[in-house]
Design a protein around this motif. Structure first.
Motif, short mmCIF file in Angstrom:
data_model
loop_
_atom_site.label_atom_id
_atom_site.label_comp_id
_atom_site.label_asym_id
_atom_site.label_seq_id
_atom_site.Cartn_x
_atom_site.Cartn_y
_atom_site.Cartn_z
N LEU A 42 -1.58 -8.17 23.32
CA LEU A 42 -2.83 -9.08 23.48
C LEU A 42 -3.70 -8.56 24.25
CD1 LEU A 42 -0.96 -12.67 23.09
CD2 LEU A 42 -2.22 -11.13 21.44
N ALA A 43 -3.33 -8.03 25.28
CA ALA A 43 -4.21 -7.43 26.34
C ALA A 43 -4.94 -6.06 25.87
CB ALA A 43 -3.48 -7.21 27.48
N GLY A 44 -4.36 -5.52 24.99
CA GLY A 44 -4.91 -4.20 24.62
C GLY A 44 -5.73 -4.33 23.13
N LEU A 45 -5.91 -5.57 22.66
CA LEU A 45 -6.71 -5.68 21.22
C LEU A 45 -8.25 -5.56 21.60
CD1 LEU A 45 -5.00 -8.99 19.83
CD2 LEU A 45 -4.80 -6.56 18.93
N GLY A 46 -8.61 -4.86 20.50
CA GLY A 46 -10.05 -4.37 20.52
C GLY A 46 -10.34 -3.28 21.21
N ALA A 47 -9.53 -2.39 21.73
CA ALA A 47 -9.63 -1.21 22.45
C ALA A 47 -9.62 0.20 21.50
CB ALA A 47 -8.22 -0.84 23.28
N ASP A 91 -4.96 -3.40 13.77
CA ASP A 91 -5.63 -3.46 14.86
C ASP A 91 -4.46 -3.17 16.06
OD1 ASP A 91 -8.22 -4.83 14.73
OD2 ASP A 91 -7.27 -6.25 13.99
N ALA A 92 -3.10 -3.15 15.65
CA ALA A 92 -2.28 -2.67 16.44
C ALA A 92 -0.85 -2.68 15.79
CB ALA A 92 -1.80 -3.47 17.65
N MET A 134 -17.28 -8.52 20.50
CA MET A 134 -15.89 -8.33 20.20
C MET A 134 -15.41 -9.50 19.34
SD MET A 134 -12.70 -8.01 23.01
CE MET A 134 -10.94 -8.37 22.27
N PRO A 135 -14.52 -9.24 18.21
CA PRO A 135 -13.92 -10.24 17.43
C PRO A 135 -13.18 -11.23 18.17
CG PRO A 135 -13.07 -8.22 16.81
CD PRO A 135 -14.26 -7.80 17.93
N GLY A 136 -12.85 -12.35 17.83
CA GLY A 136 -11.86 -13.27 18.39
C GLY A 136 -10.60 -12.94 18.12
N VAL A 137 -9.48 -13.24 18.87
CA VAL A 137 -8.22 -13.07 18.61
C VAL A 137 -7.77 -13.43 17.10
CG1 VAL A 137 -5.97 -13.52 19.51
CG2 VAL A 137 -7.60 -13.33 21.04
#
Length: 437
Positions: A372-377, A94-95, A1-4
């Motif tokens: 922020l909690a949902g990034l990468g979903a 991403d969002a 998973m990529p970084g924030v």
């Protein structure tokens, strides 16, 4: 998973809610693109806050710092649904966070509401605030009496602008053509009307006091309207806001002094019909009372000989194509700002038109925690918005372009010897100034 720091989020709407969300996202290490259909940022701070409320408008200086963050880009003159679809926007980020506010008026549903001279407060506010969509509006200010329905801060703003002289407004950022029109106003009597009593008035005590401090307008409220029921007296004793409002209005029960204009504050009256054939000629009202906490009519009527009616009974949001929307509540369907994977909302379109400008900061913070909690979903972006818009020939406005417009308004004020800035209030003038940026 990529970084924030590898994630990019789109914020649709450059008003306080959107920019507070962008600020929180940048602090979370995320890159942000702020998108707005107007060439200007700041939303209601620019187009909703009354021009004579300079201390509140100064919030724009704080919001400006958000747009100047290294990880933030501004895309003005980009409209969701016209220049880019929802699916395309989701493919670029991403969002996505929708912060499009609530800028359409709520209707009264009265006979005569569509007559010329029946005015939505949103339209009148947009006009005197220099919104480009309102540049062609032509309000008849040759009438001597006007009724403003509603007792919230927006209604009070409208009354105050109508009651002030052009000289008093000259140092504000009101567009020159609006200032000229207000300078020719023949309005002499303004009726401010509330369905309930003084204890239920929604305006702030600060706004109330300002009405009593106008240099060229007197104000009066009938002593009988200020009589409090036992329940309202208890409410005033327990609620500082209500107590402050009651104290401010109590000073207006004495006979008013003679002045250029007069404000008549009326409570316990509900509009039942806007009278007229080809234009507004009067407003029929019914006396009201509270029964088991509900406002009911008493069957006692009166008619005001007004030539214009300004309806200020609230804002509502407009649905976004494809985004789940609660028509009854007039908000996007969400839970703590989350709509679905990759889609979020903040501000008035999330919770409804409530609170003050600063309320949007905590509201946006709640939403950003969900973002922020949902990034990468969901899958990573497939394309870049700037590349997509450029390929379509969309002439979007960058932050640099906005600075050109900002400088043009400051320069115009200097040339007219009028305060810090004078707004350019037409699309043509704004786009021309942006091209110089």
């Amino acid at each position: 998973m990529p970084g924030v720091t590898d994630f990019t989020v789109a914020v649709v709407g450059a008003g306080p809610a959107g920019l507070y969300a962008a600020e929180a996202l940048v602090k979370g290490g995320v890159k942000v693109d702020v998108i707005d259909r107007l060439p200007t940022p700041y939303g209601l701070v620019r187009y909703g806050v009354a021009p004579d409320h300079k201390s509140i408008k100064a919030i724009a200086k704080y919001l400006q710092k958000v747009l100047e963050q290294p990880g933030v880009r501004f895309f003005g003159c980009v409209e969701l649904g016209r220049d880019v679809t929802r699916d395309e926007l989701l493919s670029c980020y991403d969002a996505v966070v929708y912060c499009t506010g609530a800028m359409v008026d709520r209707r009264l549903g009265l006979p005569g509401e569509d007559l010329p001279g029946s005015i939505a407060a949103t339209d009148f506010v947009n006009w005197y605030c220099g919104h480009p969509d309102a540049a062609g509006h032509d309000f008849d200010l040759s009438v001597e009496e006007v009724a403003v329905i509603g007792v919230g801060n927006v209604a009070v703003d409208v009354v105050r602008i109508l009651a002030k002289t052009a000289g008093e407004l000259r140092e504000t950022d009101i567009p020159e053509h609006v200032l000229d029109a207000l300078g020719q106003s023949k309005v002499r009597r303004i009726h401010l009307i509330g369905r309930r009593g003084p204890a239920q008035a929604k305006f702030t005590t600060k706004e109330a006091r300002e009405l009593g401090e106008l240099h060229h307008a007197s104000i009066h409220v009938r002593p009988e309207d200020m009589e409090l029921s036992e329940a309202d007296a208890e409410l005033a004793a327990a609620d500082r806001h209500v107590r402050g409002n009651i104290a401010a209005m109590a000073a207006w029960t004495t006979p008013p002094v003679e002045a250029l204009r007069h404000i008549d504050l009326r409570f316990w009256l509900a509009p039942v019909e806007i009278i007229g054939t080809e234009k507004v000629e009067g407003l029929k009202l019914e006396r009201t009372e509270l029964v088991d906490g509900r406002v009911v009519g008493t069957g006692v009527h009166e008619t005001l000989p007004v030539g214009a009616v300004v309806r200020s009974v609230g804002y509502r949001s407009v649905p976004l194509a494809g985004v789940p929307f609660d028509e009854r509540a007039s908000v996007i369907v969400n839970e703590r700002g989350r709509i679905a994977d990759g889609e979020f909302t903040a501000g008035w379109i999330k919770r409804g038109p409530s609170g003050v400008v600063g309320t949007n900061k905590s509201d946006a913070a709640e939403t950003v925690r969900e973002v922020l909690a949902g990034l990468g979903a969901r899958p990573r972006p497939e394309q870049d918005l700037e590349v997509l818009l450029t390929s379509r020939g969309v002439q979007f406005v960058t932050y640099s372009h906005w600075l050109g417009l900002d400088a043009a308004e400051v320069s115009l004020a200097a040339s007219l010897a009028r305060g810090e800035r004078v707004k350019l209030g037409t699309w043509e003038a704004m786009r021309s100034a942006c091209s110089q940026g």
